[in-house]
Enzyme design. Structure first.
Site, short mmCIF file in Angstrom:
data_model
loop_
_atom_site.label_atom_id
_atom_site.label_comp_id
_atom_site.label_asym_id
_atom_site.label_seq_id
_atom_site.Cartn_x
_atom_site.Cartn_y
_atom_site.Cartn_z
CB SER A 163 -0.92 0.01 1.22
OG SER A 163 -1.62 1.23 1.28
CG HIS A 208 -3.79 -1.40 -2.08
ND1 HIS A 208 -4.74 -2.22 -2.63
CD2 HIS A 208 -4.42 -0.69 -1.10
CE1 HIS A 208 -5.89 -2.03 -2.02
NE2 HIS A 208 -5.73 -1.09 -1.09
CG ASP A 257 -5.23 2.42 0.58
OD1 ASP A 257 -6.21 1.67 0.39
OD2 ASP A 257 -4.16 2.02 1.08
CG MET A 311 -8.37 7.37 2.26
SD MET A 311 -7.61 7.42 3.90
CE MET A 311 -6.52 5.99 3.78
CG HIS A 340 -9.28 0.41 -1.12
ND1 HIS A 340 -8.78 0.23 0.16
CD2 HIS A 340 -10.63 0.46 -0.98
CE1 HIS A 340 -9.78 0.17 1.02
NE2 HIS A 340 -10.92 0.31 0.37
CG MET A 377 -11.34 3.52 1.50
SD MET A 377 -10.06 3.44 2.78
CE MET A 377 -8.59 3.53 1.74
CG MET A 381 -11.82 -2.86 4.04
SD MET A 381 -10.17 -2.42 3.43
CE MET A 381 -9.50 -1.53 4.84
N GLY A 388 -9.71 3.63 6.32
CA GLY A 388 -9.39 5.04 6.49
C GLY A 388 -8.17 5.37 7.29
N GLY A 393 -4.09 3.96 8.38
CA GLY A 393 -3.00 3.01 8.26
C GLY A 393 -2.48 2.62 9.62
CG ASP A 439 -6.20 -2.97 2.76
OD1 ASP A 439 -5.26 -2.85 3.56
OD2 ASP A 439 -6.64 -2.02 2.08
N GLY A 440 -5.37 -4.78 5.73
CA GLY A 440 -5.43 -4.20 7.06
C GLY A 440 -4.68 -5.00 8.10
N GLY A 476 0.98 -2.41 4.10
CA GLY A 476 1.51 -1.05 4.03
C GLY A 476 2.72 -0.87 4.92
#
Length: 246
Positions: free
Chosen positions: A37, A62, A64, A66, A95, A97, A166, A171, A173, A204-205, A226
């Protein structure tokens, strides 16, 4: 009549083992792909970070995105993505969000995305956005948050190329992996296999070298990592460890 019965026996003899063999092949051959990420990268040295990914065994990068509305944080948009696409030769795994993803998915496709995913919580009906992405020739992905009923994905498992599970709240990291995500992952793996679908599962996460083996075992195809990658002393070696390569 005897010929008809003989023909039926031949079909059963050949086709039943073939179907069983295909099913076993899918069970035994899940991917082990890594999508680091960019959110955890050094934003002051994005070209260097992209070159590291290029030289690694990671399959994707990846991205992200937001908007500060769907999630509290704001990350980056089209200009940064276009710049990254010039330096990264790995497919960009986007991705979103954001609210109203249907308004933006085509622009992300045009900006160089290999896949575009959005949250099932962000739309009343995912199909219009899925169709927009599909019509661009880009891989479709539907994402689900930890607190959303996993069964919400059931009607769409055959409509998308990938689902993104998820394993932390979207939202932020650096969060810790939510252990209950393993049961949700196993449910998705079973549902996809039972229907004979080729839909990939991305997680992811909070992914790191300690929990990655358990997530692979539960049926993941792609892991997003990430902090575990970009904050490691040796990111390239860490990517190999995440894949289970010594």
């Amino acid at each position: 009549m005897r010929y008809r019965a003989l023909f039926f026996c031949i079909c059963v003899f050949f086709l039943v083992p073939l179907q069983r063999k295909q099913h076993n092949y899918k069970i035994l051959n899940y991917m082990r792909h890594i999508s680091p990420s960019l959110l955890a990268a050094d934003f002051g040295n994005l070209q260097r970070e992209c070159e590291m990914i290029n030289n690694s065994s990671a399959e994707y990068l990846h991205i992200d995105v937001m908007d500060g509305v769907f999630v509290p944080n704001i990350s980056f948009g089209f200009p940064v993505m276009k710049a990254v696409s010039k330096h990264c030769n790995k497919p960009l795994d986007v991705h979103l969000m954001i609210t109203h993803p249907e308004k933006y998915v085509e622009r992300f496709c045009d900006a160089g995305a290999w896949s575009v995913g959005f949250h099932i919580e962000a739309v009343d009906d995912p199909m219009p956005a899925i169709e927009l992405i599909r019509n661009k020739g880009v891989r479709t992905c539907l994402t689900i948050n930890p607190k959303t009923d996993i069964h919400a994905l059931d009607p769409y498992l055959g409509e998308v190329d990938m689902v993104l599970l998820m394993s932390v709240e979207a939202g932020y990291g650096g969060q810790s992996f939510i252990e209950e995500s393993i049961d949700r992952l196993r449910y998705l793996r079973k549902a996809i296999d039972q229907r004979g679908l080729s839909t990939l599962i991305e997680v992811d996460g909070g992914i790191n070298t300690k929990n990655a083996p358990l997530v692979w075992e539960a049926g993941a195809d792609i892991l997003v990592a990430g902090s575990a990658v970009f904050q490691a002393k040796d990111p390239i070696a860490t990517i190999n460890l995440l894949k289970g390569n010594n």
